[in-house]
Design a protein around this motif. Structure first.
Motif, PDB file in Angstrom:
ATOM      1  N   PRO A 134     -16.625   0.988 -39.970  1.00 54.40           N
ATOM      2  CA  PRO A 134     -16.503   1.499 -38.595  1.00 54.40           C
ATOM      3  C   PRO A 134     -17.577   0.957 -37.665  1.00 54.40           C
ATOM      4  CG  PRO A 134     -16.321   3.292 -40.193  1.00 54.40           C
ATOM      5  CD  PRO A 134     -16.725   2.081 -40.957  1.00 54.40           C
ATOM      6  N   ASN A 135     -17.165   0.601 -36.449  1.00 55.35           N
ATOM      7  CA  ASN A 135     -18.121   0.212 -35.414  1.00 55.35           C
ATOM      8  C   ASN A 135     -18.466   1.453 -34.588  1.00 55.35           C
ATOM      9  OD1 ASN A 135     -19.738  -1.122 -33.604  1.00 55.35           O
ATOM     10  ND2 ASN A 135     -18.028  -2.005 -32.446  1.00 55.35           N
ATOM     11  N   GLU A 136     -18.907   2.473 -35.283  1.00 57.74           N
ATOM     12  CA  GLU A 136     -19.366   3.710 -34.659  1.00 57.74           C
ATOM     13  C   GLU A 136     -20.342   4.376 -35.615  1.00 57.74           C
ATOM     14  OE1 GLU A 136     -16.429   7.290 -35.492  1.00 57.74           O
ATOM     15  OE2 GLU A 136     -15.294   5.594 -34.694  1.00 57.74           O
ATOM     16  N   ALA A 137     -21.173   5.220 -35.080  1.00 61.02           N
ATOM     17  CA  ALA A 137     -22.132   5.930 -35.932  1.00 61.02           C
ATOM     18  C   ALA A 137     -21.389   6.921 -36.819  1.00 61.02           C
ATOM     19  CB  ALA A 137     -23.155   6.652 -35.068  1.00 61.02           C
ATOM     20  N   TRP A 138     -21.815   7.013 -38.083  1.00 55.92           N
ATOM     21  CA  TRP A 138     -21.224   7.983 -38.996  1.00 55.92           C
ATOM     22  C   TRP A 138     -22.272   8.413 -40.017  1.00 55.92           C
ATOM     23  CZ3 TRP A 138     -20.841   6.571 -44.216  1.00 55.92           C
ATOM     24  CH2 TRP A 138     -20.959   5.203 -44.491  1.00 55.92           C
TER      25      TRP A 138
END
Length: 427
Positions: free
Chosen positions: A369-373
C-alpha cells in the motif's frame, strides 16, 4: 457500519475457491500468509484480534485437491478451507469436514467458478444450501457476493456478469431472512464504480479474477472494519519485560532475548542496501508501550535479524512455535516487502512467513500500500523438527528507489511456544 452479534470470538474460518485458498500458500519447506490475501490483511490490520490459523500439511486430502488434480495437495490445513477451481457442489461436499474445525464464525465464497456452466438458479440454490448447513450447525456466517471480474474473463454485457448481479441480489434477500447470516460486500471496495462494466480497480488484479497486493489490502482493510462488531473487542496486549522463556517456570515465555536487531546483508544475488536503524522509546497509536525501533531505507533489500547469530533453539523436537511483531509503516510508493520470517534451520526445518510479497514474474514484486498502515505481523505456527538447532527470526524489507527514503517502525518481536493445532477429523 459494522454489524453486531451476540457471538464474539477471534477464530475465523474461510470456505471457498482460489479467492480463499490464495490467502496462504505452502510448499515442501515453507508456509506463508500472502500479501495478496484479503484475509491476511484483515489479520494484520486488526492487530491480532483476528486469527485464521493454518498449518503445514503436505498430505493429499480427497476432495481438497486444487483444481481437482488427483494427488495434488494445498500444502496446508487449518481455518483456510479454500480450494482452487471448486464449484459450489464441490464446496458443499466438504461441509462436514469444515464443521470439524474449531472456529467462531465463517466467511463463505462460492459460485464464481460455476458462472459459465450452471444456471443462476442452480448456483444460488447451492449457495443457500451451503450457508443453511452451517447455520443449522449453530455457526455465524458471513456470505460473500460473487466477486466481479475483469472483461478479459467475463465479457462486457455477457451472461456471467448479469447472472452475478442476480445472484448477489438473491443472496442479500436470503441473508435478510436468516438469523446469524450476514453479507460482506467485497465488491464495494474491489469494483471501479466509474467503469461501465463494473471491473476491478486498476492494479487490484493481475488477471481479472484474482487479487494482487493492492486489491487484497483494500478488501482486507474493509473487512477488518466490518468485523470490528463481530469479533471480541480489541484490547492492546501488554508484555512485561521479564516475561522470558524458562524451560521449567515459564515455557510459554518470549524466546526473543532482547535488544536491537542486527542489520544483515541480503542473500547473494539479491538487491541490497544498508538500513539506518535508531532505537526509540515511544508509545504508539497501536498501544504498545515498549521501545520502537525506527528504520529508514533508501532502496533495495534489507534483512533485520531479530535473533542473535549464535542463538540456539531451547525447545525440543515436536514443539510448536509462532512469531509476531508490531509494525508501523509510513506511506511510500516504493514498498515491495514488509514481512516477518521464522526459520527452523534444522535440515528438514520449515520456514514460516507473515505477509509474504507477491511475485508478478521476472522478479518483480507487487507494490504494497502507498498509504500509512500499522498492525501485527504473525507467522503461521511451525513444528520444530530437531532439538538444539538454530531458529532464525527476521524482518524482510524491500523498496524500489524513488528518490526519497521510506521509513517504518517495529516493536515487541516475540517468539513463543504455540498450542498444537486442533485440526478436527482431518488431523
Amino acid at each position: 457500519m459494522a454489524v453486531t452479534s451476540p457471538i464474539h470470538g477471534s477464530r475465523v474460518a474461510l470456505l471457498g475457491t482460489s479467492l480463499v485458498q490464495q490467502n496462504h500458500d505452502a510448499g515442501e519447506r515453507h508456509i506463508r500468509s500472502s500479501a495478496r490475501g484479503w484475509s491476511t490483511w484483515a489479520e494484520v490490520l486488526t492487530n491480532g484480534q483476528l486469527d485464521i490459523a493454518v498449518f503445514h500439511d503436505p498430505r493429499v486430502h480427497p476432495g481438497w485437491e486444487p483444481s481437482g488434480r488427483a494427488g495434488v495437495t494445498r500444502g496446508f490445513t487449518g481455518l483456510n478451507a479454500g480450494v482452487s477451481g471448486q464449484k459450489t457442489l464441490d464446496i458443499a461436499n466438504r461441509i462436514d469436514q469444515v464443521l470439524a474445525l474449531d472456529f467462531d464464525l465463517i466467511i463463505v465464497d462460492a459460485g464464481t467458478n460455476d458462472m459459465m456452466v450452471e444456471t443462476k438458479e442452480t448456483i444460488q440454490a447451492t449457495r443457500e444450501a451451503i450457508v443453511s448447513r452451517l447455520l443449522d450447525a449453530g455457526k455465524l456466517v458471513i456470505l460473500l457476493p460473487i466477486l466481479a471480474r475483469g472483461t478479459q474473463k467475463w465479457p462486457a454485457g455477457g451472461s456471467e456478469r448479469a447472472k452475478a448481479h442476480w445472484i448477489n441480489q438473491k443472496s442479500r434477500a436470503f441473508a435478510a431472512r436468516r438469523a446469524r447470516c450476514h453479507i460482506f460486500d467485497w465488491n464495494s471496495t474491489w469494483v471501479d464504480w466509474d467503469s461501465a462494466d463494473g471491473v476491478p480497480h486498476a492494479g487490484f488484479s493481475d488477471d481479472g479474477t484474482h487479487f494482487s497486493v493492492p486489491g487484497g489490502h483494500a478488501v482486507g482493510k474493509a473487512l477488518a472494519e466490518y468485523l470490528s462488531g463481530l469479533l471480541a473487542p480489541h484490547i492492546p496486549e501488554r508484555w512485561a519485560r521479564d516475561d522470558r522463556f524458562d524451560p521449567v517456570d515459564n515455557p510459554l515465555g518470549n524466546i526473543v532475548p532482547g535488544p536491537l536487531p542486527r542489520n544483515a546483508n541480503a542473500p547473494a544475488g539479491a538487491l541490497s542496501s544498508d538500513c539506518e536503524i535508531t532505537a526509540s522509546r515511544t508509545i504508539s497509536s497501536t498501544g504498545h508501550p515498549t521501545g520502537w525501533q525506527d528504520v529508514s531505507l533508501e532502496s533495495g533489500h534489507c534483512v533485520l535479524e531479530i535473533l542473535p547469530e549464535d542463538f540456539i533453539n531451547p525447545l525440543p523436537a515436536g514443539a510448536w512455535v509462532r512469531a509476531s511483531c508490531a509494525v508501523e509503516v509510513d506511506a511510500h510508493d516504493g514498498w515491495r516487502d514488509v514481512s516477518l520470517v521464522l526459520e527452523d534451520c534444522s535440515p528438514d526445518g520449515l520456514t514460516a512467513q507473515a505477509l509474504a510479497p507477491f511475485d508478478l514474474g521476472d522478479g518483480d514484486l507487487a507494490p504494497y500500500p502507498n498509504e500509512a498502515w500499522s498492525g501485527m505481523l504473525r507467522t503461521p505456527p511451525i513444528k520444530i523438527k530437531m532439538p538444539s538447532q538454530r531458529l532464525r527470526l527476521a524482518l524482510n524489507l524491500r523498496i524500489i528507489s524513488s528518490g526519497r527514503p521510506a521509513s517504518m517502525r517495529f516493536s515487541t518481536p516475540e517468539l513463543r511456544q504455540n498450542e498444537p493445532p486442533a485440526l478436527g477429523s482431518r488431523r
